[in-house]
Design an enzyme around this catalytic site. Structure first.
Site, mmCIF file in Angstrom:
data_model
loop_
_atom_site.group_PDB
_atom_site.id
_atom_site.type_symbol
_atom_site.label_atom_id
_atom_site.label_comp_id
_atom_site.label_asym_id
_atom_site.label_seq_id
_atom_site.Cartn_x
_atom_site.Cartn_y
_atom_site.Cartn_z
ATOM 1 N N LYS A 75 -60.161 24.735 30.767
ATOM 2 C CA LYS A 75 -60.655 25.652 31.796
ATOM 3 C C LYS A 75 -60.314 25.064 33.158
ATOM 4 O O LYS A 75 -60.420 23.841 33.351
ATOM 5 C CB LYS A 75 -62.174 25.797 31.632
ATOM 6 C CG LYS A 75 -62.834 26.794 32.568
ATOM 7 C CD LYS A 75 -64.338 26.895 32.273
ATOM 8 C CE LYS A 75 -65.037 27.940 33.112
ATOM 9 N NZ LYS A 75 -66.487 28.050 32.804
ATOM 10 N N SER A 150 -68.161 32.763 31.806
ATOM 11 C CA SER A 150 -67.042 32.586 32.707
ATOM 12 C C SER A 150 -65.826 31.919 32.066
ATOM 13 O O SER A 150 -64.737 31.959 32.651
ATOM 14 C CB SER A 150 -67.481 31.754 33.914
ATOM 15 O OG SER A 150 -67.846 30.444 33.500
ATOM 16 N N SER A 174 -71.703 30.465 29.514
ATOM 17 C CA SER A 174 -70.265 30.677 29.726
ATOM 18 C C SER A 174 -69.328 30.166 28.648
ATOM 19 O O SER A 174 -68.137 30.455 28.702
ATOM 20 C CB SER A 174 -69.851 30.064 31.060
ATOM 21 O OG SER A 174 -70.160 30.969 32.083
HETATM 22 N N1 GLN Z 1 -73.128 34.414 33.582
HETATM 23 C C1 GLN Z 1 -73.849 33.300 34.115
HETATM 24 C C2 GLN Z 1 -73.649 33.234 35.611
HETATM 25 O O1 GLN Z 1 -72.973 34.045 36.113
HETATM 26 C C3 GLN Z 1 -73.443 32.030 33.446
HETATM 27 C C4 GLN Z 1 -72.236 31.400 33.989
HETATM 28 C C5 GLN Z 1 -71.940 30.075 33.369
HETATM 29 O O2 GLN Z 1 -72.496 29.707 32.338
HETATM 30 N N2 GLN Z 1 -71.073 29.336 34.034
HETATM 31 O O3 GLN Z 1 -74.155 32.393 36.289
#
Ligand code: GLN
Length: 476
Positions: A75, A150, A174
């Site tokens: 990532k 994400s 994420s």
């Molecule tokens: N969807 C969550 C957010 O927008 C989690 C994101 C994540 O785990 N990086 O914060």
């Protein structure tokens, strides 16, 4: 080689000299070049091929070891020395860090080949991969659906056969959500298990790196390469590495009632079948209640935005990152650089976080959220007094379509089954457990802190009994 080749199978083939690292790398590079998933922000074929050749030389000289010669994607949140690390943001569009994240360094020590850096929601803020400055990522199962976020680039890359395994990060879901939406397996380790050094910070009390792959067996292999105590991360845990032998015991698995409400009938049926598989394995399912579940999404968004607002204050256009071309004084340099460098969702989080930390609001929001966070954690600890593990859905349903939500808080609701686990710092696994309208669904296992071995054994046993993880997107 096939698009569905696992990390484990690749390691075996490389060790048996049935395949060279260069052949494996070329196989994926060709697939990356041929797809329009937009799963990668960076992929340098020459670099990857040079690394593969070096791995082949070492295999020829001293034999195979660890992940030597296995092509893996990272990532784009993990710092890679000399290789751009954008975090999905215009702010870091041209940022090539002068050092490696500990996770990157550990993978290098294990001998991996860096296939490239995967696309992601900007600064890891999102559940759909639509907030990336580099454009949305496609879900290999269906062009009009999101891959989840994400770490959507990582999950789509694995599901689309662009790499056998990838690393993601999970702050509130994420890793687990994109793994579920793309029909692959993902592990969020216990907070502190995997070093955060060199992993670009979003919410430091929650961020945790972890693997995404086709099978739980692969996740175990990858976790082994990246985990471990790191003196460079002050919250790194000094715990023995996850043991390798399988934990075959019959377990008491809690079914938290708050997680099984509000699902539509198709989803509920599929998940019900998965529960029966667990009973077939000899586990005992018992109802439990995690009373404060409903508070998790608001608590998560208050805390994560507060931490984000302080973490992202370093992007001021002075030391590194985007700098506006035109400005009058230092104030306007900050203002213009941040205005241009950040996207709308990131700005929303910075504004919310700054607000909840400001004098007069701190007690009402941030401090209160911290107190409720403790209650959420306690719910889990209480459940683990009688249960060895918990089983829950990952999401309310399968992947949603692009631009599905006008109101950002609707998107935030997608995290309701993953955020509580993050707030409690627990390890959790997402495994494919069926299809709903032709799209994959994920099942979540949650274990007590540092019980990754139990968690992975549970997932491995589930995958011996089912073949949902072998289902592939149409046209793979
Ligand atoms: N969807 C969550 C957010 O927008 C989690 C994101 C994540 O785990 N990086 O914060």
């Amino acid at each position: 080689m096939e698009a569905t080749t696992t990390v484990t199978a690749l390691v075996r083939a490389l060790a048996a000299r049935e395949l060279s690292a260069l052949e494996a790398t070329d196989f994926y590079l060709e697939r990356i070049a041929a797809t329009d998933l937009n799963a990668f922000i960076e992929s340098d074929a020459e670099r990857a091929r040079a690394e593969a050749r070096r791995a082949d030389d070492e295999i020829a000289a001293t034999g195979h070891r660890d992940l030597l010669g296995v092509p893996i994607a990272l990532k784009d949140i993990f710092c890679t020395n000399g290789v751009t690390t954008t975090c999905g943001s215009r702010m870091l569009e041209n940022f090539a860090p002068p050092y490696d994240a500990t996770v990157t360094a550990n993978l290098k020590r294990a001998g991996f080949v860096l296939l490239g850096k995967t696309n992601m929601d900007e600064f890891a803020m999102g559940s759909s991969n639509e907030t990336s400055y580099f454009g949305p990522v496609g879900n290999p199962w269906s062009a009009k659906h999101v891959p989840g976020g994400s770490s959507g680039g990582s999950a789509a890359a694995v599901a689309g056969g662009l790499c056998p395994g990838a690393l993601g990060t999970d702050t509130g879901g994420s890793i687990r959500l994109p793994a579920a939406f793309c029909g692959v397996s993902g592990l969020k380790p216990t907070y502190g298990r995997v070093s955060r050094y060199g992993m670009i910070a979003f919410a430091s009390s929650l961020d945790q790196g972890g693997p995404i792959a086709r099978t739980v067996e692969d996740l175990r292999l990858m976790l082994g390469a990246i985990e471990g105590f790191d003196p460079l991360d002050s919250t790194s845990a000094d715990r023995p590495a996850t043991a390798n032998e399988a934990d075959q015991r019959e377990l008491t698995i809690g079914v938290p009632e708050e997680y099984w409400q509000g699902l539509d009938a198709g989803v509920a049926n599929t998940l019900e079948n998965a529960r029966q598989v667990l009973e077939g394995l000899g586990h005992r399912l018992v109802p439990v209640s995690l009373k404060h579940t409903r508070a998790a999404v608001p608590v998560y968004y208050v805390i994560s935005s507060a931490e984000a607002s302080t973490n992202l204050s370093r992007y001021d256009g002075v030391r590194f990152g985007h700098r506006a071309a035109e400005y009058d004084d230092i104030e306007s340099l900050y203002h213009q650089s941040r205005t241009e460098g950040f996207g709308a969702e990131v700005k929303r989080r910075i504004l919310t976080g700054t607000y909840t930390l400001s004098v007069g609001y701190y007690d009402a929001y941030y401090d209160k959220a911290q107190r409720v966070r403790r209650l959420i954690r306690q719910d889990f600890l209480d459940a683990f007094e009688t249960c060895d593990a918990l089983v829950a859905p990952v999401s309310l349903g399968p992947a949603f379509e692009r631009n599905a939500f006008q109101d950002p808080t609707e998107m935030y609701r997608q995290d309701q089954f993953t955020a509580p686990v993050s707030l409690a710092g627990l390890p959790a696994l997402s495994v494919p457990c069926g299809l709903s309208d032709g799209l994959p669904l994920g099942l979540q296992f949650i274990c007590p802190h540092f019980e990754e071995n139990r968690l992975l054994s549970l997932g491995e046993a589930f995958q011996r009994e089912t073949d949902w993880h072998r289902q592939t997107p149409p046209n793979l």
